[in-house]
Write a protein that holds these residues in place. Structure first.
Motif, PDB file in Angstrom:
ATOM      1  N   LYS A 143       0.972  -1.124  -0.086  1.00 12.12           N
ATOM      2  CA  LYS A 143      -0.268  -0.136  -0.004  1.00 12.12           C
ATOM      3  C   LYS A 143       0.586   1.155   0.049  1.00 12.12           C
ATOM      4  CE  LYS A 143      -3.781  -0.126   2.504  1.00 12.12           C
ATOM      5  NZ  LYS A 143      -4.631   0.007   3.771  1.00 12.12           N
ATOM      6  N   VAL A 144       0.454   2.430  -0.803  1.00 12.22           N
ATOM      7  CA  VAL A 144       1.394   3.526  -0.998  1.00 12.22           C
ATOM      8  C   VAL A 144       0.530   4.627  -0.507  1.00 12.22           C
ATOM      9  CG1 VAL A 144       0.477   3.599  -3.188  1.00 12.22           C
ATOM     10  CG2 VAL A 144       2.477   4.841  -2.284  1.00 12.22           C
ATOM     11  N   TYR A 145       1.361   5.435   0.634  1.00 16.27           N
ATOM     12  CA  TYR A 145       0.694   6.459   1.002  1.00 16.27           C
ATOM     13  C   TYR A 145       1.185   7.743   0.808  1.00 16.27           C
ATOM     14  CZ  TYR A 145      -1.452   3.163   5.048  1.00 16.27           C
ATOM     15  OH  TYR A 145      -2.373   2.356   5.312  1.00 16.27           O
ATOM     16  N   ARG A 146       0.583   9.004   0.578  1.00 17.17           N
ATOM     17  CA  ARG A 146       1.050  10.090   0.395  1.00 17.17           C
ATOM     18  C   ARG A 146       1.143  10.883   1.705  1.00 17.17           C
ATOM     19  NH1 ARG A 146       0.952  12.320  -5.202  1.00 17.17           N
ATOM     20  NH2 ARG A 146       2.561  10.549  -5.113  1.00 17.17           N
ATOM     21  N   ILE A 147       2.277  11.520   2.025  1.00 15.81           N
ATOM     22  CA  ILE A 147       2.324  12.370   3.414  1.00 15.81           C
ATOM     23  C   ILE A 147       2.285  13.662   3.067  1.00 15.81           C
ATOM     24  CG2 ILE A 147       3.800  12.763   5.208  1.00 15.81           C
ATOM     25  CD1 ILE A 147       2.761   9.562   4.971  1.00 15.81           C
ATOM     26  N   ILE A 167       5.691   3.790   1.158  1.00 14.44           N
ATOM     27  CA  ILE A 167       5.284   2.166   0.694  1.00 14.44           C
ATOM     28  C   ILE A 167       5.342   1.161   1.928  1.00 14.44           C
ATOM     29  CG2 ILE A 167       5.506   0.512  -0.975  1.00 14.44           C
ATOM     30  CD1 ILE A 167       7.176   2.515  -2.688  1.00 14.44           C
ATOM     31  N   ALA A 168       4.160   0.842   2.150  1.00 12.30           N
ATOM     32  CA  ALA A 168       4.073  -0.419   3.251  1.00 12.30           C
ATOM     33  C   ALA A 168       3.651  -1.374   3.002  1.00 12.30           C
ATOM     34  CB  ALA A 168       3.369   0.529   4.500  1.00 12.30           C
ATOM     35  N   VAL A 169       3.681  -2.416   3.753  1.00 10.38           N
ATOM     36  CA  VAL A 169       2.970  -3.806   3.262  1.00 10.38           C
ATOM     37  C   VAL A 169       1.257  -3.730   3.576  1.00 10.38           C
ATOM     38  CG1 VAL A 169       2.639  -6.356   4.167  1.00 10.38           C
ATOM     39  CG2 VAL A 169       4.858  -5.123   4.452  1.00 10.38           C
ATOM     40  N   TRP A 170       0.821  -4.411   2.663  1.00 13.47           N
ATOM     41  CA  TRP A 170      -0.640  -3.775   2.573  1.00 13.47           C
ATOM     42  C   TRP A 170      -1.639  -3.934   3.936  1.00 13.47           C
ATOM     43  CZ3 TRP A 170      -4.643  -7.465   3.966  1.00 13.47           C
ATOM     44  CH2 TRP A 170      -4.325  -8.826   4.606  1.00 13.47           C
ATOM     45  N   ASP A 171      -1.373  -4.766   4.970  1.00  9.98           N
ATOM     46  CA  ASP A 171      -2.024  -4.601   6.142  1.00  9.98           C
ATOM     47  C   ASP A 171      -1.453  -3.566   7.116  1.00  9.98           C
ATOM     48  OD1 ASP A 171      -0.005  -6.026   6.823  1.00  9.98           O
ATOM     49  OD2 ASP A 171      -0.970  -7.850   7.646  1.00  9.98           O
ATOM     50  N   GLU A 172      -0.512  -2.775   6.875  1.00  7.37           N
ATOM     51  CA  GLU A 172      -0.064  -1.800   7.790  1.00  7.37           C
ATOM     52  C   GLU A 172      -0.704  -0.657   8.090  1.00  7.37           C
ATOM     53  OE1 GLU A 172       4.407  -1.243   8.499  1.00  7.37           O
ATOM     54  OE2 GLU A 172       4.548  -2.081   6.469  1.00  7.37           O
ATOM     55  N   LYS A 173      -0.835  -0.029   9.294  1.00  3.41           N
ATOM     56  CA  LYS A 173      -1.530   1.204   9.205  1.00  3.41           C
ATOM     57  C   LYS A 173      -0.577   2.215   9.587  1.00  3.41           C
ATOM     58  CE  LYS A 173      -5.596  -0.947   8.579  1.00  3.41           C
ATOM     59  NZ  LYS A 173      -6.641  -0.747   7.462  1.00  3.41           N
ATOM     60  N   LEU A 178      -2.945   6.188  -1.611  1.00  2.00           N
ATOM     61  CA  LEU A 178      -2.914   6.784  -3.056  1.00  2.00           C
ATOM     62  C   LEU A 178      -3.785   5.831  -4.039  1.00  2.00           C
ATOM     63  CD1 LEU A 178       0.584   8.093  -4.144  1.00  2.00           C
ATOM     64  CD2 LEU A 178      -1.524   9.199  -3.234  1.00  2.00           C
ATOM     65  N   GLN A 179      -3.502   4.308  -3.858  1.00  4.04           N
ATOM     66  CA  GLN A 179      -4.478   3.302  -4.744  1.00  4.04           C
ATOM     67  C   GLN A 179      -5.871   3.454  -4.196  1.00  4.04           C
ATOM     68  OE1 GLN A 179      -2.180  -0.139  -4.698  1.00  4.04           O
ATOM     69  NE2 GLN A 179      -1.206   0.254  -6.655  1.00  4.04           N
ATOM     70  N   LEU A 219      10.391   2.894   2.195  1.00  5.10           N
ATOM     71  CA  LEU A 219       9.673   1.685   2.399  1.00  5.10           C
ATOM     72  C   LEU A 219       9.559   2.088   3.896  1.00  5.10           C
ATOM     73  CD1 LEU A 219      11.453  -1.109   0.479  1.00  5.10           C
ATOM     74  CD2 LEU A 219       9.863   0.615  -0.312  1.00  5.10           C
ATOM     75  N   SER A 220       8.327   1.035   4.363  1.00  6.66           N
ATOM     76  CA  SER A 220       8.192   1.117   5.946  1.00  6.66           C
ATOM     77  C   SER A 220       9.439   0.002   6.375  1.00  6.66           C
ATOM     78  CB  SER A 220       6.744   0.524   6.190  1.00  6.66           C
ATOM     79  OG  SER A 220       6.858  -0.959   5.763  1.00  6.66           O
TER      80      SER A 220
END
Length: 482
Positions: free
Chosen positions: A366-370, A383-389, A418-419, A466-467
């Motif tokens: 999962k990709v986040y925008r900060i 960019i984190a693993v799909w289940d990371e919060k 983002l996705q 990456l996380s």
């Protein structure tokens, strides 16, 4: 050979996708769930960011995935594929999941733009068209956005159909240019299909068709009084072109009370000629007459023209936009990043290379925008693993992707995924925005970037990190591969 049948885009695939599909089927992998990422490694023209585009065409393609009888017979004739595999293709459709970054979003290297989760054969067969759609339109949207920003608020139109690389290059290229910020296109079919505003006035042939240039201008003003833009450089721009245009405006438009009109230049020293033309028009009272310019323009030429004091209200940009001639390849790739085992557990996969840039980021992600809460500006992507919060109440530390000793800590921020889901279980779940909405969204999102990231030369490096969990997984896989 003349082909009369309608093209089936399912067959627009690399042949190895079919041989691999047959192999997966024979090996019993046809139902194995796989994860593929679309990402790119470098921003075109060494820019600071790219613009995502092409998702709408990918959606149409997925919705129409099928093999016709003629396709099956062609494959049978190659004597490479098992009858069981050909029978499987007869009922082929997409049943997987797709996530994607919406069109118009600024995107950066190494982050997943599109993620596909699907049975192995399905995921493999859509590789080529997925890349084709995203690579081409992202390339043109990115180039268009650079050119539009160089114009500093002046209108930019896409004029490149006749120099595009093929029909689709012209048609969807105009669509992508509109997303990137162009106000319209010369390509009529792009207006008909997608609603990209099409427009145009005259070519040199119109002027040459008449006995005199003035007669050509006068006739055109009579025919199109509310759209009178006259091409003034067929013969001599300053001696006859602009004076004849003024005479025609005076004779036809002034009695009608029409003040808005235009002239266009397509050759010569544009900076000098437009300065002179502007003075001539203003002295004649045509202060609202707009000056358009074309002729092999790009962001650098436009920037230089404006520095030189060119008096231009509208730029028509053709070949260098529609072909992105300065760097005509976007370079997006489609890589396997994970599979599911028999229990449904996601097992990360990695591609290793001696070329560090070609080492993939594994796993379903999962990709986040900060965003900085105080300024609203985009600061980094995570960019984190799909289940990371992400816990926004805790500080977040990111590393510079090109200089890993540099780090940045964020405290007052918001994190936006983002996705978005596009397909779930083969069904379209994404509400497709109108093209005008995508264009407005693109403009809005580009404004969230710092000016330093938007520089044409030596832009500031935007952090994409990456996380810690994903980093550890990647390092573990690299160690296992030694």
């Amino acid at each position: 050979m003349h082909i009369e049948q309608k093209l089936n885009m399912t067959m627009l695939c690399d042949f190895y996708e079919l041989t691999m599909g047959n192999g997966y089927f024979q090996a019993g992998f046809q139902d194995r769930m796989t994860y593929f990422d679309v990402f790119f490694r470098d921003v075109p023209d060494k820019g600071g960011f790219a613009i995502c585009a092409g998702l709408d065409q990918l959606i149409d393609y997925i919705l129409d995935l099928h093999f016709d009888e003629a396709d099956i017979e062609y494959l049978r004739g190659r004597n490479l594929f098992s009858e069981e595999f050909l029978a499987y293709l007869k009922d082929f459709r997409f049943t997987g999941d797709i996530w994607a970054i919406p069109e118009g979003t600024p995107i950066f290297p190494q982050e997943p733009v599109v993620t596909v989760r699907a049975p192995a054969i399905q995921a493999q067969l859509i590789e080529t068209f997925t890349l084709l759609a995203v690579n081409h339109q992202s390339l043109i949207a990115t180039k268009a956005n650079r050119i539009v920003r160089a114009a500093q608020g002046r209108t930019v139109l896409e004029f490149g159909s006749r120099r595009a690389q093929g029909t689709d290059g012209a048609i969807t290229g105009a669509r992508a240019a509109y997303i990137g910020g162009c106000a319209g296109t010369a390509c009529t079919i792009s207006d008909q299909l997608y609603g990209v505003p099409a427009g145009g006035t005259m070519a040199h042939a119109w002027v040459q068709m008449f006995d005199t240039q003035y007669e050509a201008f006068e006739t055109y003003c009579k025919l199109y009084p509310h759209n009178a833009t006259l091409l003034v450089d067929t013969y001599n721009t300053l001696k006859s072109g602009v004076p004849d245009a003024i005479r025609a405006f005076d004779a036809v438009l002034k009695p009608l009370g029409i003040k808005q009109c235009g002239i266009r230049l397509d050759s010569g020293d544009i900076a000098y000629l437009t300065r002179k033309a502007r003075k001539m028009l203003d002295d004649a009272g045509w202060t609202e007459c707009r000056i358009s310019a074309s002729n092999s323009l790009d962001e650098y030429i436009i920037r230089d023209l404006l520095i030189q004091g060119a008096q231009i209200d509208l730029f028509g940009v053709g070949e260098r936009m529609i072909t992105a001639s300065s760097q005509p390849v976007f370079g997006g790739v489609y890589k396997l990043v994970a599979v599911e085992d028999g229990t449904g557990k996601v097992v990360p996969k990695i591609k290793v290379s001696e070329n560090v840039d070609k080492i993939t980021n594994p796993h379903f992600k999962k990709v986040y925008r900060i965003f900085d809460t105080a300024t609203g500006k985009a600061e980094a992507d995570y960019i984190a693993v799909w289940d990371e919060k992400i816990d926004e109440t805790r500080s977040l530390e990111l590393f510079d992707p090109r200089a890993t000793w540099k780090r940045k800590t964020y405290t007052n921020y918001t994190a936006k995924p983002l996705q978005v889901p596009v397909f779930q279980g083969g069904k379209l779940v994404y509400k497709r925005p109108a093209l005008q909405e995508i264009r407005a969204y693109c403009e809005e999102q580009v404004e969230t970037l710092w000016d330093e990231v938007k520089r044409f030369e030596n832009p500031h490096t935007y952090y994409v990190d990456l996380s810690q969990r994903l980093w550890d997984i990647k390092q573990g896989l690299l160690c296992q591969s030694e």
